[in-house]
Motif scaffolding. Structure first.
Motif, PDB file in Angstrom:
ATOM      1  N   VAL A  10      59.970 134.076  59.726  1.00 56.71           N
ATOM      2  CA  VAL A  10      61.277 133.674  59.244  1.00 56.71           C
ATOM      3  C   VAL A  10      62.330 134.266  60.148  1.00 56.71           C
ATOM      4  O   VAL A  10      62.602 135.460  60.133  1.00 56.71           O
ATOM      5  CB  VAL A  10      61.499 134.182  57.807  1.00 56.71           C
ATOM      6  CG1 VAL A  10      62.811 133.655  57.278  1.00 56.71           C
ATOM      7  CG2 VAL A  10      60.354 133.741  56.913  1.00 56.71           C
ATOM      8  N   VAL A  11      62.882 133.408  60.947  1.00 55.60           N
ATOM      9  CA  VAL A  11      63.870 133.902  61.909  1.00 55.60           C
ATOM     10  C   VAL A  11      65.151 133.114  61.751  1.00 55.60           C
ATOM     11  O   VAL A  11      65.163 131.903  61.768  1.00 55.60           O
ATOM     12  CB  VAL A  11      63.352 133.719  63.363  1.00 55.60           C
ATOM     13  CG1 VAL A  11      64.416 134.133  64.360  1.00 55.60           C
ATOM     14  CG2 VAL A  11      62.096 134.537  63.558  1.00 55.60           C
ATOM     15  N   ALA A  12      66.197 133.789  61.537  1.00 57.97           N
ATOM     16  CA  ALA A  12      67.499 133.133  61.525  1.00 57.97           C
ATOM     17  C   ALA A  12      68.231 133.534  62.797  1.00 57.97           C
ATOM     18  O   ALA A  12      68.183 134.689  63.195  1.00 57.97           O
ATOM     19  CB  ALA A  12      68.302 133.576  60.306  1.00 57.97           C
ATOM     20  N   ASN A  15      74.148 135.198  61.730  1.00 61.89           N
ATOM     21  CA  ASN A  15      74.846 135.065  60.449  1.00 61.89           C
ATOM     22  C   ASN A  15      75.665 133.791  60.387  1.00 61.89           C
ATOM     23  O   ASN A  15      75.732 133.110  59.380  1.00 61.89           O
ATOM     24  CB  ASN A  15      75.791 136.245  60.236  1.00 61.89           C
ATOM     25  CG  ASN A  15      75.012 137.517  60.029  1.00 61.89           C
ATOM     26  OD1 ASN A  15      73.806 137.480  59.944  1.00 61.89           O
ATOM     27  ND2 ASN A  15      75.707 138.617  59.942  1.00 61.89           N
ATOM     28  N   ILE A  18      73.647 130.908  59.409  1.00 62.75           N
ATOM     29  CA  ILE A  18      73.352 130.840  57.985  1.00 62.75           C
ATOM     30  C   ILE A  18      74.564 130.359  57.210  1.00 62.75           C
ATOM     31  O   ILE A  18      74.467 129.499  56.330  1.00 62.75           O
ATOM     32  CB  ILE A  18      72.899 132.221  57.456  1.00 62.75           C
ATOM     33  CG1 ILE A  18      71.582 132.626  58.115  1.00 62.75           C
ATOM     34  CG2 ILE A  18      72.734 132.185  55.960  1.00 62.75           C
ATOM     35  CD1 ILE A  18      71.064 133.960  57.679  1.00 62.75           C
ATOM     36  N   LEU A 195      62.665 127.148  52.606  1.00 62.94           N
ATOM     37  CA  LEU A 195      61.873 127.957  53.526  1.00 62.94           C
ATOM     38  C   LEU A 195      61.002 127.057  54.400  1.00 62.94           C
ATOM     39  O   LEU A 195      60.895 127.250  55.611  1.00 62.94           O
ATOM     40  CB  LEU A 195      61.000 128.921  52.726  1.00 62.94           C
ATOM     41  CG  LEU A 195      60.243 129.964  53.547  1.00 62.94           C
ATOM     42  CD1 LEU A 195      61.219 130.832  54.311  1.00 62.94           C
ATOM     43  CD2 LEU A 195      59.393 130.807  52.628  1.00 62.94           C
ATOM     44  N   TYR A 200      68.124 127.336  55.912  1.00 62.16           N
ATOM     45  CA  TYR A 200      68.561 128.613  55.384  1.00 62.16           C
ATOM     46  C   TYR A 200      69.733 128.475  54.440  1.00 62.16           C
ATOM     47  O   TYR A 200      69.945 129.322  53.569  1.00 62.16           O
ATOM     48  CB  TYR A 200      68.885 129.579  56.513  1.00 62.16           C
ATOM     49  CG  TYR A 200      67.698 129.772  57.404  1.00 62.16           C
ATOM     50  CD1 TYR A 200      67.733 129.372  58.731  1.00 62.16           C
ATOM     51  CD2 TYR A 200      66.532 130.317  56.896  1.00 62.16           C
ATOM     52  CE1 TYR A 200      66.624 129.519  59.526  1.00 62.16           C
ATOM     53  CE2 TYR A 200      65.428 130.454  57.687  1.00 62.16           C
ATOM     54  CZ  TYR A 200      65.470 130.055  59.006  1.00 62.16           C
ATOM     55  OH  TYR A 200      64.374 130.181  59.785  1.00 62.16           O
ATOM     56  N   THR A 204      69.586 130.251  50.919  1.00 60.36           N
ATOM     57  CA  THR A 204      70.600 131.232  50.549  1.00 60.36           C
ATOM     58  C   THR A 204      71.334 130.798  49.284  1.00 60.36           C
ATOM     59  O   THR A 204      71.598 131.608  48.399  1.00 60.36           O
ATOM     60  CB  THR A 204      71.629 131.397  51.678  1.00 60.36           C
ATOM     61  OG1 THR A 204      70.981 131.194  52.923  1.00 60.36           O
ATOM     62  CG2 THR A 204      72.253 132.761  51.646  1.00 60.36           C
TER      63      THR A 204
ATOM     64  N   LEU C  71      67.074 137.587  50.246  1.00 59.84           N
ATOM     65  CA  LEU C  71      67.526 136.450  51.038  1.00 59.84           C
ATOM     66  C   LEU C  71      69.006 136.532  51.373  1.00 59.84           C
ATOM     67  O   LEU C  71      69.452 135.942  52.349  1.00 59.84           O
ATOM     68  CB  LEU C  71      67.240 135.147  50.273  1.00 59.84           C
ATOM     69  CG  LEU C  71      65.757 134.835  50.110  1.00 59.84           C
ATOM     70  CD1 LEU C  71      65.553 133.709  49.121  1.00 59.84           C
ATOM     71  CD2 LEU C  71      65.163 134.468  51.460  1.00 59.84           C
ATOM     72  N   LEU C  72      69.743 137.234  50.561  1.00 59.09           N
ATOM     73  CA  LEU C  72      71.188 137.270  50.785  1.00 59.09           C
ATOM     74  C   LEU C  72      71.625 138.422  51.681  1.00 59.09           C
ATOM     75  O   LEU C  72      72.639 138.336  52.375  1.00 59.09           O
ATOM     76  CB  LEU C  72      71.920 137.373  49.440  1.00 59.09           C
ATOM     77  CG  LEU C  72      71.795 136.148  48.534  1.00 59.09           C
ATOM     78  CD1 LEU C  72      72.358 136.450  47.155  1.00 59.09           C
ATOM     79  CD2 LEU C  72      72.531 134.975  49.147  1.00 59.09           C
ATOM     80  N   ILE C  75      72.649 138.148  55.459  1.00 63.68           N
ATOM     81  CA  ILE C  75      73.983 137.649  55.786  1.00 63.68           C
ATOM     82  C   ILE C  75      74.925 138.820  55.994  1.00 63.68           C
ATOM     83  O   ILE C  75      75.754 138.832  56.897  1.00 63.68           O
ATOM     84  CB  ILE C  75      74.526 136.746  54.657  1.00 63.68           C
ATOM     85  CG1 ILE C  75      73.579 135.575  54.443  1.00 63.68           C
ATOM     86  CG2 ILE C  75      75.919 136.284  54.974  1.00 63.68           C
ATOM     87  CD1 ILE C  75      74.004 134.661  53.339  1.00 63.68           C
ATOM     88  N   GLN C  80      66.994 140.156  60.080  1.00 56.46           N
ATOM     89  CA  GLN C  80      66.134 139.056  59.708  1.00 56.46           C
ATOM     90  C   GLN C  80      65.707 139.267  58.270  1.00 56.46           C
ATOM     91  O   GLN C  80      65.710 140.384  57.769  1.00 56.46           O
ATOM     92  CB  GLN C  80      64.897 139.007  60.606  1.00 56.46           C
ATOM     93  CG  GLN C  80      65.192 139.092  62.080  1.00 56.46           C
ATOM     94  CD  GLN C  80      65.874 137.852  62.586  1.00 56.46           C
ATOM     95  OE1 GLN C  80      66.276 136.984  61.803  1.00 56.46           O
ATOM     96  NE2 GLN C  80      66.010 137.748  63.892  1.00 56.46           N
ATOM     97  N   LEU C  82      62.709 139.022  56.876  1.00 55.87           N
ATOM     98  CA  LEU C  82      61.525 139.828  56.658  1.00 55.87           C
ATOM     99  C   LEU C  82      61.522 141.089  57.493  1.00 55.87           C
ATOM    100  O   LEU C  82      60.509 141.733  57.680  1.00 55.87           O
ATOM    101  CB  LEU C  82      60.269 138.996  56.941  1.00 55.87           C
ATOM    102  CG  LEU C  82      60.001 137.948  55.873  1.00 55.87           C
ATOM    103  CD1 LEU C  82      58.772 137.134  56.200  1.00 55.87           C
ATOM    104  CD2 LEU C  82      59.836 138.604  54.514  1.00 55.87           C
TER     105      LEU C  82
END
Lengths: 257, 356, 220
Positions: A10-12, A15, A18, A195, A200, A204, C71-72, C75, C80, C82
Motif C-alpha cells: 500500500v503506497v500512496a 498527501n 490522497i 484498497l 485512496y 480515506t 487509514l487517516l 494524511i 505510508q 502500513l
C-alpha cells in the motif's frame, strides 16, 4: 519485519494525492446513490451494529443481572468475559464462514462475541455497586426478589449498564468493517474496494465515515445515559441546593424544640 | 419544631380505603394486642457459631423493647429473625400469637416497619417516593399515597420542601427521619429499628431520640429497637434486654431495675460507671422535703429543677449551684421551695433504707 | 491430527514470523501507551481542571476506530499506511485513550487520608507519586492494561483486511484457500498469545503489590 506487508503494497504517493482523491470521491454524485452508495453502506453498517448489540444484550443483560443479583457464579461472569475478549474477531468470522458459508450469520456470530464481554462486565459491576444497605432495606420492607431487582437494583445500576452497551456499540461499529471482507456490505466496503483499486480517496472517506459513525454512537449513548439517570444518583440537584436546617440541630446556644 | 402543619391533622386517621388495602395484619386500634414473643429462639450457623442462644422474651404491645449488648451478642440477628430476613434455626417467634413462618415472608414484611442504621434510602428516588414505597406496593394510588407521605414527613419533623429532593441532598439526620417516615407509611403495628440513630453525630442523635419518644407517644407502636449504646437503651426503652456475646440473654428488665439491680457482673460492667447516679433519673423529685422560700429570692447564679422531674435533675441542680442549694419549680415555672445538696443525699439514704 | 502436526512443522517459520510481528504490534503500543498515560494521568490528578478536557479527549479518541485511524493518519503524518510508525502510532493512540481512564481512576482510588498522611510525613509531590500513589493505583491501572492488551491482540488481526502483517494473515489466507488448519492455528495462537500476555501482566501485578497477598492471607 513490519514493512513486509502481505498482498498489496500500500503506497500512496503523497498527501496531496490522497487529498485530491478524497475530494474526487466525495464530489462524485454517483457515489451517493444506489446499492454501492454511501447512504446504503452507512445503513448496512448500522444494521449489522444494531443487530449484533441487540443479540449480545439479550444474552449478556439477563446473565449479568442474575449473577449480580444473586452474587453467585461471579467467577464465571468475570472469567467468561475476560476469555471472550481474547477470541480474535477476525478469526471467529473466518471460521464461522468456512463452517456456515457466506451470509449475515457468521458476521453476527463474530460481532456478538465481541459485544458480550463489555455488556456482561458492566451489568454485573453495576448491580454489585448498589449499596448493600439499600438492598437490605428494600427486602426488609417487603419487596420480593423481582421487585428488588426491578425497582431498586436496575434503576441504580442503569448508568453503568448503559455505559457497557455504549462501549460495546462503539467497538462493534469499529469492527463491523470486517463484514465487507466476507462479501457483505457496510462501510468496510469502501475500505476494501478502495484498497483493491488503489482508490485512496474512497478508502480515506470510508475511514472517516466509520470514525464519525462511531463517535456519533458514542454521543448518542452519552445523551441516553444522561436522560435515564436519576438526578439522585449523580448528585446533581434539580432544585436549589439551599440547605434546609435539620430541626434536631441546635441553632447557636438554644436547643431544639 | 414547625408549629403549622398543613398536612397533618390532629390524630390523623387512615382513610378507610387505605385501611382496607393494608390487610388484616394492621391494627389501627392502639389497644389491640400486637406483641412479639420469642420462644427459645436460637440461631446457629453452618460453621458452628451461635449467634442467638435460646432467647425467650416478650416484646409487649405498645412498648419500646430495646435489645442492647456488645458486638457479637446477636441483637441484630434477633431483630432480623422477626421479619425473616434471617432464618430461625430452632424455637419460634410469634407475632400476635401466630408463628411468623405461617405467613408469606414478603407479606409479613409489608406489615412491619423496618428502619436500619444507614437508612437504606433509595438514592434514585425522591424523598417522597421513598416514603410512599410500601403503600404504592400495596396498591394505593399515587395521589393518596403522596398525601399520606407528606403527612408523615411533617410528623417526623421534616420541612415539606424536602419531599422533592433526593437522599443525596440530605444530611445524615434528615435521611434517618425519612427512613422512619418510610417505615411508618403503611401504618404497621410493629416497628423494627436496627441502630437507627448510631450513624449520626451525638447532638443530632439526642434530638432524634427526643422526637422519637414524642412520636411514640402519639402512635403507640410495638417497637423492637437495637442499639449498642446502653444510655440510648435506658433512655428510650420501656423494657431493656441485655445480651451477651454468644447470644445469651443476661437480663430483661425495666431501665430503672437494670440500673439499680444488675443481675450479674457482666450487666453491671456493661452498664458502666455512674450507674448509681443515672438510676436517680428514674426516681421522682416530687417527694423531696423542700424548705420554704421565706422570701429568698432567686439570684442570678441560682439553679432550678422541676418538682415533677427526676431526683437526678434535682441533685444536678444543687451540685452545680453556687451555694449547693437549688430551687424547685412547679409546672408553671413558679419557685415553690428550696433544698440543699446534703438534704437531697439524706433523702436518698432514707429511700435506700426503706427499700432494702 | 497427523496432518495438522505436519502442517505446523512445515510452516513453522512463517507462522513464527507472523507471531513475532503480531506480538510486537500488540505489546509496543501498550508499553508506549502506559508511558504516555501515566504522566498525563498524574498531572491531571494534581491539576483537577485538566481532568474534564483530558477525559473528554480520551473518550473521543477511544471511540475512534483504530482501523479508521490507521487509514487517516497518513494524511496528517505523511507516512505510508502500513508504515511501522503509522501502525504503532494508531494503536498507541487507542491504548492511551483506554488507559487514561484507568490511570485516573487508579490514582483516584488512593484514599484521601493516605495522601494526607504522605504529605504530612514530608514527601515531595514527585516522590509521593512514586512511593504512594502509583503503587496503590496498580490494581486499577493493570486492569486497564489487561483489557488494552487483549483488545490489541484482536485488533491487529482485524487489520489484516487492509494487509496488516500478523496472525490475521492466517485468517485471510486461510479464508481464501478454505484452509481449516490455517484458520484454527491462527485462532489458537491468538488466544494463547492473549492469555500469555494477560498472565504476564497479572504476575507483574502480584509482584508489584505484595501487600495485597498479605491481606488475602490475613483474611483467613
Amino acid at each position: 519485519m513490519i514493512g513486509e506487508a502481505v498482498g498489496w503494497p500500500v503506497v500512496a504517493s503523497s498527501n496531496y494525492d490522497i487529498a485530491n482523491k478524497f475530494r474526487d470521491y466525495v464530489t462524485d454524485p454517483a457515489n451517493w446513490h444506489g446499492p454501492d452508495g454511501v447512504p446504503t453502506r452507512i445503513f448496512e453498517h448500522l444494521e449489522y451494529t444494531v443487530l449484533a448489540v441487540a443479540i449480545a444484550s439479550a444474552i449478556a443483560l439477563p446473565l449479568g443481572l442474575l449473577i449480580g443479583h444473586t452474587g453467585r457464579a461471579a467467577f464465571v461472569a468475570i472469567n467468561i468475559g475476560n476469555a471472550a475478549r481474547a477470541i480474535p474477531t477476525m478469526g471467529l468470522l473466518v471460521l464461522a464462514v468456512t463452517w456456515r458459508g457466506l451470509g449475515l450469520t457468521p458476521v453476527l456470530i463474530a460481532l456478538v462475541a465481541l459485544a458480550i464481554p463489555p455488556i456482561l462486565t458492566a451489568t454485573y459491576a453495576g448491580i454489585q455497586a448498589v449499596e448493600p444497605a439499600t438492598v437490605n432495606a428494600a427486602r426488609g420492607m417487603g419487596l420480593n426478589e423481582r421487585q428488588v431487582l426491578q425497582l431498586v437494583e436496575i434503576p441504580i445500576a442503569l448508568p453503568l449498564v448503559l455505559s457497557g452497551i455504549r462501549s460495546a456499540t462503539v467497538q462493534v461499529v469499529a469492527t463491523a468493517t470486517i463484514a465487507a471482507y466476507v462479501a457483505l456490505g457496510g462501510l468496510g466496503r469502501l475500505l476494501i474496494d478502495g484498497l483493491s483499486v488503489r482508490d485512496y480517496g474512497k478508502m480515506t472517506f470510508g475511514a472517516l465515515l466509520v470514525a464519525l459513525v462511531a463517535i456519533g454512537a458514542d454521543v448518542f449513548f452519552a445523551l441516553i445515559i444522561r436522560y435515564c439517570t436519576s438526578p439522585g444518583l449523580t448528585g446533581r440537584p434539580t432544585n436549589r441546593m439551599s440547605p434546609i436546617p435539620d430541626p434536631a440541630q441546635p441553632v447557636g446556644a438554644a436547643s431544639a424544640a | 419544631m414547625p408549629h403549622n402543619r398543613p398536612y397533618a391533622r390532629q390524630g390523623a386517621d387512615l382513610s378507610p380505603r387505605l385501611r382496607t388495602i393494608m390487610g388484616d395484619r394492621v391494627r389501627k386500634d392502639r389497644q389491640g394486642v400486637v406483641l412479639i414473643e420469642f420462644e427459645s429462639v436460637s440461631k446457629r450457623y453452618d460453621d458452628g457459631t451461635v449467634a442467638v442462644d435460646n432467647l425467650s422474651l416478650t416484646a409487649a404491645n405498645g412498648e419500646i423493647t430495646v435489645l442492647v449488648g456488645p458486638s457479637g451478642c446477636g441483637k441484630t440477628t434477633s431483630l432480623r429473625m422477626i421479619n425473616r430476613t434471617i432464618a430461625v434455626t430452632s424455637g419460634r417467634i410469634l407475632v400476635d400469637g401466630d408463628d411468623i413462618r405461617s405467613v408469606d415472608a414478603v407479606k409479613l414484611r409489608r406489615g412491619i416497619g423496618y428502619v436500619i442504621q444507614q437508612a437504606g434510602l433509595f438514592p434514585h428516588r425522591t424523598v417522597l417516593d421513598n416514603v410512599t414505597t410500601v403503600p404504592r406496593l400495596l396498591g394505593v394510588d399515587r395521589r393518596e399515597a403522596n398525601k399520606r407521605g407528606m403527612e408523615l414527613l411533617e410528623r417526623v419533623g421534616l420541612d415539606p420542601h424536602l419531599a422533592r429532593r433526593y437522599p443525596v441532598q440530605l444530611s445524615g439526620g434528615q435521611q434517618q427521619r425519612v427512613g422512619v417516615a418510610r417505615a411508618l407509611a403503611a401504618d404497621p403495628s410493629i416497628m423494627l429499628m436496627d441502630e437507627p440513630f448510631s450513624a449520626v453525630d451525638p447532638v443530632v442523635r439526642m434530638g432524634l431520640q427526643d422526637e422519637f419518644l414524642r412520636l411514640q407517644q402519639d402512635l403507640g407502636k410495638t417497637i423492637v429497637f437495637v442499639t449498642h449504646d446502653i444510655d440510648e437503651a435506658v433512655k428510650l426503652g420501656d423494657k431493656v434486654a441485655v445480651l451477651e456475646v454468644g447470644g445469651r440473654l443476661a437480663q430483661f428488665d425495666s431501665p430503672a431495675n437494670l440500673l439499680s439491680k444488675p443481675v450479674d457482673e457482666f450487666v453491671e460492667q456493661f452498664i458502666g460507671r455512674d450507674r448509681g447516679y443515672r438510676a436517680l433519673g428514674f426516681l421522682p423529685a416530687s417527694e423531696l422535703p423542700l424548705q420554704d422560700l421565706n422570701a429568698t429570692a432567686i439570684g442570678p447564679g441560682a439553679k432550678t429543677f422541676p418538682r415533677s422531674g427526676s431526683l437526678r435533675a434535682a441533685l444536678d441542680a444543687a451540685l452545680t449551684s453556687s451555694d449547693g442549694r437549688a430551687f424547685a419549680l412547679d409546672d408553671d415555672g413558679t419557685a415553690i421551695g428550696l433544698i440543699s445538696q446534703s438534704e437531697i443525699s439524706a433523702f436518698i439514704v432514707t429511700k435506700h433504707a426503706a427499700v432494702s | 491430527m497427523n496432518d495438522y502436526f505436519s502442517y505446523l512443522h512445515d510452516n513453522a517459520g512463517t507462522i513464527g514470523g507472523l507471531l513475532r510481528a503480531h506480538t510486537y504490534l500488540s505489546v509496543v503500543p501498550v508499553v508506549l501507551g502506559l508511558l504516555i498515560a501515566l504522566p498525563l494521568g498524574a498531572i491531571a490528578d494534581t491539576k483537577r481542571w485538566l481532568m474534564t478536557p483530558l477525559l473528554a479527549t480520551a473518550g473521543a479518541l477511544y471511540s475512534l476506530p483504530s482501523l479508521a485511524l490507521l487509514l487517516l493518519l497518513p494524511i496528517i503524518l505523511g507516512t505510508q499506511i502500513l508504515d511501522s510508525v503509522n501502525l504503532i502510532i494508531a494503536l498507541t493512540i487507542y491504548t492511551v485513550a483506554l488507559l487514561l481512564r484507568g490511570v485516573i481512576d487508579g490514582l483516584g482510588s488512593v484514599p484521601d487520608h493516605v495522601k494526607l498522611a504522605a504529605v504530612g510525613l514530608g514527601y515531595s509531590p514527585l516522590r509521593r507519586l512514586f512511593a504512594v500513589d502509583l503503587p496503590i493505583a496498580v490494581p486499577v491501572v493493570t486492569a486497564g492494561v489487561r483489557v488494552a492488551t487483549v483488545a490489541n491482540v484482536s485488533l491487529v488481526s482485524v487489520g489484516s483486511i487492509i494487509g496488516l502483517n500478523g496472525l490475521g494473515e492466517l485468517f485471510t489466507r486461510g479464508f481464501q484457500t478454505n484452509d481449516y488448519n490455517m484458520i484454527v492455528t491462527g485462532i489458537v495462537l491468538s488466544v494463547l498469545l492473549a492469555f500469555t500476555l494477560d498472565a504476564i501482566i497479572v504476575t507483574a501485578q502480584r509482584l508489584l503489590t505484595p501487600w495485597a497477598r498479605a491481606a488475602a492471607g490475613a483474611g483467613r
